[in-house]
Design a protein around this motif. Structure first.
Motif, PDB file in Angstrom:
ATOM      1  N   ASN A 164      51.063  30.700  43.296  1.00  0.00           N
ATOM      2  CA  ASN A 164      49.828  31.117  43.941  1.00  0.00           C
ATOM      3  C   ASN A 164      48.538  30.914  43.450  1.00  0.00           C
ATOM      4  OD1 ASN A 164      51.938  32.854  45.499  1.00  0.00           O
ATOM      5  ND2 ASN A 164      50.482  34.579  45.661  1.00  0.00           N
ATOM      6  N   THR A 165      48.668  29.872  42.810  1.00  0.00           N
ATOM      7  CA  THR A 165      47.524  29.098  41.947  1.00  0.00           C
ATOM      8  C   THR A 165      47.327  27.800  42.801  1.00  0.00           C
ATOM      9  OG1 THR A 165      47.861  30.169  39.850  1.00  0.00           O
ATOM     10  CG2 THR A 165      46.402  28.566  39.955  1.00  0.00           C
ATOM     11  N   PRO A 166      46.168  27.547  43.414  1.00  0.00           N
ATOM     12  CA  PRO A 166      45.765  26.135  44.288  1.00  0.00           C
ATOM     13  C   PRO A 166      45.477  25.115  42.819  1.00  0.00           C
ATOM     14  CG  PRO A 166      44.085  27.698  44.075  1.00  0.00           C
ATOM     15  CD  PRO A 166      44.949  28.646  43.325  1.00  0.00           C
ATOM     16  N   GLN A 174      53.205  23.596  47.668  1.00  0.00           N
ATOM     17  CA  GLN A 174      53.753  24.485  46.759  1.00  0.00           C
ATOM     18  C   GLN A 174      54.050  25.900  47.702  1.00  0.00           C
ATOM     19  OE1 GLN A 174      49.978  24.499  44.550  1.00  0.00           O
ATOM     20  NE2 GLN A 174      49.811  26.569  44.982  1.00  0.00           N
ATOM     21  N   VAL A 176      53.916  29.884  48.228  1.00  0.00           N
ATOM     22  CA  VAL A 176      52.898  30.537  48.024  1.00  0.00           C
ATOM     23  C   VAL A 176      53.434  31.945  48.648  1.00  0.00           C
ATOM     24  CG1 VAL A 176      50.466  31.538  48.653  1.00  0.00           C
ATOM     25  CG2 VAL A 176      51.101  29.329  48.198  1.00  0.00           C
ATOM     26  N   SER A 178      52.838  35.765  49.944  1.00  0.00           N
ATOM     27  CA  SER A 178      51.836  36.648  50.235  1.00  0.00           C
ATOM     28  C   SER A 178      52.494  38.072  50.643  1.00  0.00           C
ATOM     29  CB  SER A 178      51.163  36.025  51.527  1.00  0.00           C
ATOM     30  OG  SER A 178      52.098  36.214  52.617  1.00  0.00           O
ATOM     31  N   TYR A 339      38.889  22.737  49.535  1.00  0.00           N
ATOM     32  CA  TYR A 339      40.426  22.647  49.903  1.00  0.00           C
ATOM     33  C   TYR A 339      40.580  22.214  51.413  1.00  0.00           C
ATOM     34  CZ  TYR A 339      41.124  25.004  45.440  1.00  0.00           C
ATOM     35  OH  TYR A 339      40.945  25.219  44.168  1.00  0.00           O
ATOM     36  N   THR A 354      48.103  33.858  53.651  1.00  0.00           N
ATOM     37  CA  THR A 354      48.665  32.838  52.720  1.00  0.00           C
ATOM     38  C   THR A 354      47.473  32.506  51.972  1.00  0.00           C
ATOM     39  OG1 THR A 354      50.731  32.590  54.182  1.00  0.00           O
ATOM     40  CG2 THR A 354      49.772  30.855  52.229  1.00  0.00           C
ATOM     41  N   LEU A 358      46.471  32.689  48.006  1.00  0.00           N
ATOM     42  CA  LEU A 358      45.802  31.631  47.022  1.00  0.00           C
ATOM     43  C   LEU A 358      44.516  31.880  46.469  1.00  0.00           C
ATOM     44  CD1 LEU A 358      46.955  28.648  49.216  1.00  0.00           C
ATOM     45  CD2 LEU A 358      47.624  29.247  46.858  1.00  0.00           C
TER      46      LEU A 358
END
Length: 396
Positions: A164-166, A174, A176, A178, A339, A354, A358
């Motif tokens: 969950n880390t951008p 990746q 993620v 939620s 991003y 989601t 992030l």
């Protein structure tokens, strides 16, 4: 007692020699009585005639309502409504199939089912036509989910650990998690201290029809960009509903050359926008808050706004395109990092959850469907159809 009989009886007892004046008076009264009698009689007769006329009119109206042409007109109106409803449904399904073709997906079975539906509708068999369309749309939805899953599975980094880390920079695919489920995200990160974000457009000025469009790769090469994504909603040439306005867009944009697009289209200034400037990024809930500042590097309006100030701001929409599952494009920021990317197999609501998971500060939806295109050293998604505009990352 009637006045006229009394006058007649009185006149018999008066001789002309005895009273000429009296006879004159009796004559006048006689004429008055006769006139009153005739007036009353004629008025009664007119009322009766009017009543008879109204009765005849009412009967004629009742007869007319029961005549075949009226019934036929009612049936015609019902048929017109069925045709209009079916036409709209066919257009939506056809345009969805065109999106899939733009994504290079196989649509042979969908084309056949659509042709069968059109055959039913041409024969005025609206029930079968609509039933075929409903079944076809379910098949398309299922096919889209499978196609996106296949894209993810074929990716060289599909087995990357869930996170969950951008990324701090570069490209990542990746998973993620939620509060509404786990979704795969294709995401590109760039530090605004070393990256300039611009908006490029295929057209140099406002355009309402037969506008130019370019593949994302052309935008990348002509600007020396290292990453990019498709921009806002526009009207593709493949859409029947876009006849007379192909490749045009209504939303507000300022491109790299400081040209305002649709600046007079005030109705669209209430939509969200993202503003790129040297070393920073700003999101506004309405493009009117931008104020037409040409000192920035680029502006692009689209909708909906998904996250603002770290909180989800998107509310469920009745728009079926928002509620269907597909790749959801976005532009977002977390601090001074910008991003771009896509959330796979998600509704608009799932995409917002989601992006919050992030840790995004702000996020806005971009175009998707047949316009889906994401570039980082090559196409990560797409190329899809040619685009009216694009968001690009250029190194300073």
């Amino acid at each position: 007692m009637s006045l006229m009989p009394s006058l007649l009886r009185l006149s018999k007892h008066i001789s002309p020699k005895e009273s000429p004046v009296m006879l004159t008076i009796i004559g006048i009264l006689f004429l008055f009585a006769l006139g009153s009698f005739w007036f009353g009689y004629s008025q009664t007769k007119q009322v009766q005639e009017k009543q008879q006329e109204l009765t005849r009119s009412q009967k004629e109206l009742t007869d007319f309502k029961n005549q075949n042409q009226v019934k036929r007109n009612d049936e015609l109106q019902a048929t017109i409504k069925s045709i209009e409803s079916s036409y709209k449904d066919v257009i939506k399904t056809y345009e969805t199939i065109q999106d899939l073709k733009a994504q290079k997906q196989k649509t042979d079975d969908y084309d056949k089912a659509l042709a069968q539906s059109l055959s039913y509708l041409a024969a005025h068999n609206y029930a079968s036509g609509e039933a075929t369309l409903t079944s076809l749309n379910k098949q398309i939805a299922s096919g889209q989910t499978k196609a996106q899953a296949a894209v993810v599975a074929s990716s060289p980094v599909s087995n990357a650990a869930a996170s969950n880390t951008p990324p701090d920079s570069g490209y990542s695919l990746q998973k993620v998690t939620s509060d509404v489920g786990t979704f795969t995200v294709a995401i590109i990160a760039a530090d605004l201290n070393s990256t300039k974000v611009i908006v490029d457009t295929a057209s140099d000025s406002d355009c309402s029809n037969n506008c130019p469009a370019l593949p994302l790769s052309d935008y990348i090469s002509r600007n020396g960009a290292f990453a990019g994504i498709n921009g806002n909603y526009f009207c593709p040439a493949e859409y029947p509903s876009c006849a007379g306005k192909t490749n045009s867009f209504d939303l507000l944009v300022m491109n790299k050359n400081k040209h305002y697009f649709n600046s007079d289209n005030n109705v669209y200034s209430t939509n969200p926008a993202v503003i790129f400037q040297n070393g920073s990024i700003r999101f506004v809930s309405q493009a009117s808050q931008w104020g037409r500042d040409t000192g920035v590097d680029g502006v692009l309006s689209n909708y909906p706004l998904l996250v603002s100030g770290g909180s989800i701001v998107y509310s469920d929409s009745p728009d079926p395109k928002f509620n269907s599952v597909g790749p959801r494009g976005f532009v977002a920021n977390k601090g001074n990092t910008v991003y771009i990317g896509f959330v796979y197999n998600a509704t608009m609501g799932q995409s917002s959850h989601t992006l919050k998971a992030l840790g995004m500060d702000n996020a806005m939806n971009l175009d998707e469907g047949g316009s889906t295109a994401l570039w980082y050293g090559g196409y990560k998604l797409g190329p899809g159809r040619n685009l009216a505009d694009a968001i690009l990352f250029v190194r300073k």
